[in-house]
Design a protein around this motif. Structure first.
Motif, PDB file in Angstrom:
ATOM      1  N   ARG A   1      54.290  -7.948 -27.272  1.00  8.78           N
ATOM      2  CA  ARG A   1      53.108  -8.026 -28.117  1.00  8.78           C
ATOM      3  C   ARG A   1      52.341  -6.710 -28.070  1.00  8.78           C
ATOM      4  O   ARG A   1      52.072  -6.197 -26.988  1.00  8.78           O
TER       5      ARG A   1
ATOM      6  N   VAL B   1      64.436  -3.769 -32.898  1.00 13.84           N
ATOM      7  CA  VAL B   1      63.649  -4.960 -33.201  1.00 13.84           C
ATOM      8  C   VAL B   1      64.021  -5.464 -34.587  1.00 13.84           C
ATOM      9  O   VAL B   1      64.086  -4.693 -35.549  1.00 13.84           O
TER      10      VAL B   1
ATOM     11  N   TYR C   1      61.959  -8.866 -31.037  1.00 10.87           N
ATOM     12  CA  TYR C   1      60.853  -9.518 -31.746  1.00 10.87           C
ATOM     13  C   TYR C   1      59.545  -8.858 -31.314  1.00 10.87           C
ATOM     14  O   TYR C   1      59.208  -8.853 -30.128  1.00 10.87           O
TER      15      TYR C   1
ATOM     16  N   ARG D   1      60.610 -11.101 -26.805  1.00  9.56           N
ATOM     17  CA  ARG D   1      59.493 -10.533 -27.547  1.00  9.56           C
ATOM     18  C   ARG D   1      58.499  -9.792 -26.660  1.00  9.56           C
ATOM     19  O   ARG D   1      58.382 -10.040 -25.464  1.00  9.56           O
TER      20      ARG D   1
ATOM     21  N   ARG E   1      55.458  -8.902 -31.921  1.00 12.58           N
ATOM     22  CA  ARG E   1      54.268  -9.551 -32.470  1.00 12.58           C
ATOM     23  C   ARG E   1      53.170  -8.491 -32.525  1.00 12.58           C
ATOM     24  O   ARG E   1      52.716  -8.003 -31.482  1.00 12.58           O
TER      25      ARG E   1
END
Length: 343
Positions: free
Chosen positions: A275, A73, A26, A273, A28
């Motif tokens: 970022r 991802v 994941y 995740r 972001r």
């Protein structure tokens, strides 16, 4: 239009795994640190934003995202700041949407304050986005303006209506603020139920220096959940969307209700995740400062070097964050604001 990288520029997909064996699926992806609102728990009233030259171009954002997809991802969320203030956001969504068409990713989503959603909803839907999170902490116009300092609630409601008309599923994100909007939680559940919207409640997080004492507004969600259970039938459901929320169904309204509890119930054990900021800095944890400058790698070494950089970066991913709510004179967990890292 963003040109796709040649196949030789990205190695065959290999699972991204951190030092604790957690699979990273994941991303972001923050497209800007700018926002047209100034929410009190998120930003100072006077904010300094990145110069344009320090921000990744739309093309560079696409290339970095491609590199993550090539390493396994499966979900990308576009964030900010406010992503819809970024010029070219629709082009980026279309570029990333091609990964949906090929099956390389399962989902492309976006988090927005919805002030500009009416202008972008159809283009986002056409790109393949099916779900959008909308930040909305109050449905009272004056209280909404107080929390956001500048916000017009009517704009947000128009954006939500446009999103629904475009076929987007919308989840409301509501930061629970003691003494400010806690009396709106039950009405928000009912309002969302009437419109077929999901709702997630979020504890305020100690990120960046703001103008108020967060301890004054910190509302532990474990107590909120107990109180709600006296008013509603909360049915546990096995729903996971790739993020940290844990969900129940409110039997009386049909609302799917999520709880994000970084302080009362740490959820780091299953973290999947990372970022990427608009300036190309990859943060492995929202609550730590360890980061990798992927912009430098991309601009100095080329796209092919991103793959090796990701392996190095993941070695620095910590086991968990260290969020704590402290008084006004205590430093926040990290100095950067949520708008820098991406919500």
């Amino acid at each position: 239009m963003i040109e796709s990288l040649p196949d030789t520029a990205i190695p065959a997909a290999r699972a991204l795994t951190d030092g604790f064996g957690r699979r990273i699926t994941y991303l972001r992806l923050s497209v800007t640190d700018r926002c047209d609102l100034r929410c009190r728990y998120c930003m100072s009233e006077a904010m300094s934003f990145l110069p344009r030259k320090e921000v990744l171009s739309i093309e560079e954002l696409g290339h970095v995202a491609d590199a993550f997809v090539a390493r396994g991802v499966r979900k990308i969320r576009l964030t900010g700041g406010e992503p819809l203030v970024r010029r070219g956001i629709d082009d980026l969504a279309r570029h990333l949407g091609r990964h949906l068409a090929t099956g390389a990713i399962d989902e492309l989503t976006l988090t927005t304050n919805a002030t500009r959603l009416a202008d972008h909803a159809q283009a986002l839907a056409d790109a393949g986005i099916r779900r959008v999170n909308v930040s909305l902490d109050s449905r009272d116009p004056e209280r909404f303006r107080h929390i956001t300092r500048t916000g017009d609630l009517a704009q947000v409601l128009d954006g939500i209506a446009a999103g629904l008309a475009a076929g987007l599923a919308i989840k409301i994100n509501m930061v629970a603020l003691k003494g400010l909007n806690e009396d709106e939680i039950e009405p928000m559940i009912r309002w969302c139920g009437e419109r077929g919207l999901d709702l997630t409640l979020i504890e305020t997080m100690p990120l960046g220096v703001v103008d108020e004492d967060r301890t004054d507004r910190y509302l532990p969600l474990d107590g909120v959940r107990v109180a709600l259970a006296q008013r509603f039938t909360l049915e546990p459901i096995d729903r996971r969307t790739g993020g940290p929320a844990r969900y129940v169904r409110v039997a009386e309204t049909g609302t799917r209700l999520g709880f994000i509890t970084p302080l009362t119930n740490n959820f780091c054990d299953g973290c999947n995740r990372v970022r990427l900021t608009a300036s190309g800095r990859l943060y492995m944890c929202l609550g730590h400062d360890d980061q990798m400058d992927l912009k430098r790698v991309l601009r100095e070494d080329g796209a092919a070097a991103l793959d090796a950089a990701l392996d190095v970066a993941l070695l620095a991913k910590p086991l968990r964050h260290d969020f704590r709510i402290a008084g006004r004179d205590a430093a926040p967990a990290v100095q950067r604001h949520m708008s820098v890292t991406g919500g």
